[in-house]
Design a protein around this motif. Structure first.
Motif, PDB file in Angstrom:
ATOM      1  N   ARG A   1       0.823  -1.214   0.000  1.00 16.45           N
ATOM      2  CA  ARG A   1       0.000   0.000   0.000  1.00 16.45           C
ATOM      3  C   ARG A   1       0.856   1.263   0.000  1.00 16.45           C
ATOM      4  O   ARG A   1       0.358   2.348  -0.249  1.00 16.45           O
ATOM      5  CB  ARG A   1      -0.959  -0.006   1.193  1.00 16.45           C
TER       6      ARG A   1
ATOM      7  N   GLU B   1       0.485   2.177  -3.431  1.00 18.04           N
ATOM      8  CA  GLU B   1      -0.905   2.339  -3.856  1.00 18.04           C
ATOM      9  C   GLU B   1      -1.575   3.567  -3.242  1.00 18.04           C
ATOM     10  O   GLU B   1      -2.476   4.138  -3.828  1.00 18.04           O
ATOM     11  CB  GLU B   1      -1.725   1.094  -3.474  1.00 18.04           C
ATOM     12  N   TYR B   2      -1.147   3.936  -2.029  1.00 17.67           N
ATOM     13  CA  TYR B   2      -1.940   4.903  -1.284  1.00 17.67           C
ATOM     14  C   TYR B   2      -1.860   6.318  -1.831  1.00 17.67           C
ATOM     15  O   TYR B   2      -2.761   7.114  -1.665  1.00 17.67           O
ATOM     16  CB  TYR B   2      -1.561   4.893   0.198  1.00 17.67           C
TER      17      TYR B   2
END
Lengths: 575, 575
Positions: free
Chosen positions: B85, B88-89
């Motif tokens: 993540r 991704e975040y």
């Protein structure tokens, strides 16, 4: 609470990397789990303790008239520039930029934000006195986080801030907090002590620390057994132990003292009392590229108090001298340094006791040699500065003369400061007084380390089996241990007693995991529940249940089931 | 609580920079104060609401069997790398380095940390099911924080995480949370709705949102008035409105349509129903430097659903086409684009309704011209893709055929996800099943925006005078307003009623500031206390006191002092 619906996860092994007992026991009992250096998950058992501590703090703060708010963890750096702490704080203050490149900090305390609130919310003397507090996560980027919750980076603190019209009223607010803190620690059944303290980096002019007493404490407290007097060793005023300087009786003589670099060795070698020797400590302080060298003299059996030394004019930014500097100014290796015939002039600072010594022994500024029979004015000029620069020792007279100092170790869990207008001036937090004139708010600030108390309470209350929680902050007050959960009689009585205690609002857990008694008992003794009720088939044959009080592990009480309710309530009330 | 011992600070002026009513009212009533963009101090009145919300959440979470812990705000970036993540975040995840240059984040949620806890704490199926939760500060570095507590950067969230042996049991845990959330919002007396939702960036395969209904809500909910069915508009399945495609009756004809760039204008200009027109939307998706152009067709009165469009193969990374791309592929300006005779081949995606239309009208790929009488297969080839790509509209049949969609606005305050093994695989959180084999834990995650509820409750409950708090989360349940605090009779009766309510555990505040009645009433109506008791000399002459219920501002009840106790309790119980 039934154990199978809960999460109990203890460890038998002592975890590595744990230097102190509270850290070990918090991990072994499953209270905390390390996430990163100085950053911990607080697990179910630990959180119950934390919440009880918070609740006691909240109740007493509210009783004192303080009003709870919540200030953010992420604070704009601008406010820290206004107070100039952005420079003063050093790398413990964690700084970062947001996505728009604006500067922020993670709060270690909230003086700036509360001053910002005050300048927007307080306008008239009619609103005062006013004390705000919050219980909030803090972050200090410790260079070497260790000791578990005693010195973690992320921690929870209660910090309160008082606002008053003048110094007199501000000191009243300070006193209210002093009393409130005492109530809080008493409610937690902690053995504690309030001591006068140095104001350090927070600033201000007047401050007290609250210490939980524990042999493993990192601070030393100087106190009087027969009165309220107590001070942090850093601050406790050391008396001059010699009323007057006696007349010189001896002549100065150079004595060879091979390999005799400490006062203890010197006293043994010369067969004289250590109280006749003088210890020399060389400090340096630089300002504007000029180096000043100070020679500090304390009696051989005393130790230097660095906080006091710092306060002497010119030495507030000191460091220990380098060996090159010692060579340059004394032309002699450490261990034989003294105030007579230095290679270059130095500023001599004598402790008050040293200033009244006569016929004393000191280093000769020659390797393997000391002078004996040294006297002020005769063999060397009077000290440049005479000041209290040593730590108090056990048995020193109190400053007021009525008694003697004792020493004990403590762990700081609270600190209160009278700040005056230090922050309100920098952040322009003012109000209109009765005459309609603008004045700066008089402030105080008051901290309690919530997560730190968890650790300090354990440092004070533990034995070879584990933690011994005071009832008021124990994760559970009572644990019921059925010996053989599959035995219907045992199970029924256990549930019956569980329900009875619940009905009396007692915080109880029932261990329904059906583990072996030895393992079960050891686990609860490690976790430290104040009262354990063992329910076993043998006792039940005689209609008895067994009560074990955690702090008296070698005793047990058997009580009849019929009177269990009254007996248990009585026992718990006395815990 | 007496007002003079408290901090009430309201404002008459509507603050600037506040776009929505809850933000305005929270500032005007003194609940919050801005510290930086998207970062707020929660002031005394606001904190009381916050704590009541927290307490309701905590009680119901505990009742559900979930166990409270506390995970840190500062989390090591390594864990976020394990879950991937960290990439991704995006920039909402605030990242920083500590003094030793190690990477950390401020938590927006705690899936990674709880998975790390699980892999260390959970080893056997015997420990499952297990649900942990915490109520903790979160940080999301929103690019444009606004709407006060509805979209702040620092906020408080309750997040829970469930662990189960298999999918069947994980769905049971999911269902327990679904019921618990419903209880929580019911306890807060909020008008809410649970809707099927998209799983978005958290991932997982199954999810529900909980919305507080309010006309000012940013989300649209599609629901059935006569059943439990409800879904976020993003997700609500739009039916095909034409059972079958009818036979072509008209011939294709090019019609000049000057300045007619919307379906509304087209329908008016041609005097045909809008349901005969087709809207063309051009999307582009790039992968490996190849640009694919999609022509999406929806009926003239419908709107594109981007979440649905995203799910169509190849368009999951779409953007709207640039005007250059439109020029290149259609050789025509926007407003007249259509599926016939495109300049370059494009992928035609027809909504299910569009696919069954006949004799329809669409852009001619020539400026100021449309085709009428268009039919699939006859004038153009069948669509490349037929899919549901439109938003449901009021009156559309439900997917099950038993009823029709209604639409309403909502504010998301809770979101529950079934995660499966998404995180447990990446972070290797496994357990031994009954057969002694290693399996990944089946997880769910469940969030409630604690600070968001404060704002959402206000969006739902306000009028021209201010906030109208539901009793369960009001800062105080009752306010006593003495009209003339200096009148002894008024004062005595006010104190008597205050003490009586306190004795009944009612959360009451007494306004002892001696302000003028109009100002005092307006202030409490703004703050939104559910019940106001006015005590004035005129009423007292007749032994009466006046009760005002905040949600019925035009009514008032006068009750005799003798029966005040019973009457008040009755009124409060019915609130």
């Amino acid at each position: 609470m039934y154990t199978t619906k809960y999460h109990i996860h203890t460890a038998k092994e002592t975890p590595s990397e744990t230097e102190i007992i509270s850290h070990q026991l918090m991990i072994k009992s499953g209270m905390i789990r390390k996430l990163a250096g100085g950053i911990y998950n607080i697990m179910p058992i630990g959180l119950r303790v934390l919440r009880k501590i918070e609740q006691i703090v909240r109740e007493e703060m509210t009783n004192s008239g303080a009003i709870e708010i919540l200030m953010p963890i992420v604070q704009p750096a601008e406010l820290w520039q206004e107070s100039r702490r952005i420079e003063e704080y050093g790398p413990e203050l964690l700084r970062f930029k947001d996505r728009h490149n604006r500067n922020f900090v993670l709060q270690p305390t909230s003086e700036e934000v509360i001053s910002d609130i005050a300048r927007n919310e307080i306008y008239s003397y009619k609103q005062l006195p006013l004390t705000f507090y919050h219980i909030q996560t803090k972050f200090r980027d410790e260079v070497r986080p260790r000791f578990g919750m005693l010195r973690s980076r992320e921690f929870i603190m209660k910090d309160a801030y008082s606002f008053d019209v003048d110094e007199e009223n501000a000191l009243k607010s300070y006193h209210v907090m002093f009393k409130t803190y005492s109530k809080i620690f008493r409610k937690m059944s902690l053995n504690f002590c309030a001591v006068s303290a140095d104001t350090g980096s927070i600033g201000g002019t007047y401050s007290h620390e609250f210490h939980v007493l524990a042999e493993t404490g990192e601070d030393t407290i100087a106190y009087d057994k027969n009165s309220d007097y107590a001070a942090n060793l850093e601050l406790a005023a050391a008396p001059c132990l010699l009323d007057k300087r006696l007349c010189a009786e001896k002549k100065i003589t150079l004595i060879p003292t091979p390999e005799t670099t400490t006062c203890e060795k010197l006293s043994e070698f010369l067969q004289i009392p250590i109280t006749k020797t003088i210890k020399s400590i060389v400090l340096a302080s630089e300002s504007d590229n000029v180096i000043n060298i100070f020679l500090l003299l304390i009696r051989g059996d005393h130790s230097l108090n660095e906080v006091k030394a710092k306060k002497i004019l010119g030495i507030d930014n000191y460091r220990f001298a380098t060996s090159n500097e010692i060579e340059e100014y004394f032309n002699c290796p450490p261990g034989y340094i003294g105030p007579i015939n230095t290679a270059k002039p130095v500023c001599v600072v004598a402790d008050t006791t040293v200033a009244n010594m006569s016929d004393f022994v000191c280093g000769a500024n020659q390797k393997n040699a000391h002078y004996i029979g040294v006297n002020w004015s005769i063999n060397l000029k009077e000290p440049d500065i005479i000041a209290d620069i040593r730590n108090v020792v056990e048995g020193d007279p109190l400053p007021n003369g009525n008694g003697y100092f004792s020493l004990q170790k403590g762990i700081e869990v609270g600190h209160i400061f009278f700040l005056g207008t230090k922050y309100s001036q920098d952040l322009r937090a003012s109000f209109l007084n009765k005459s309609g004139e603008k004045e700066y708010l008089q402030m105080g600030c008051y901290g309690i380390g919530i997560t730190r108390i968890m650790a300090a309470a354990i440092e004070q209350n533990n034995d070879a089996l584990g933690i011994i929680w005071p009832k008021s902050i124990a994760p559970f007050e009572v644990v019921i241990c059925p010996i053989g959960w599959k035995n219907d009689n045992v199970k029924n009585i256990a549930i019956q007693i569980y329900n009875m205690l619940k009905a009396h609002n007692i915080d109880v857990i029932l261990d329904d995991r059906n583990t072996r008694p030895g393992i079960m008992f050891a686990e609860w003794d490690l976790i430290g529940i104040p009262c354990r009720i063992n329910i076993g088939p043998k006792d039940l044959e005689h209609n008895l249940i067994e009560i074990k009080i955690r702090k008296s592990p070698n005793e047990s009480i058997k009580i009849p089931i019929e009177s269990a309710s009254q007996e248990l309530i009585k026992i718990l009330n006395n815990l």
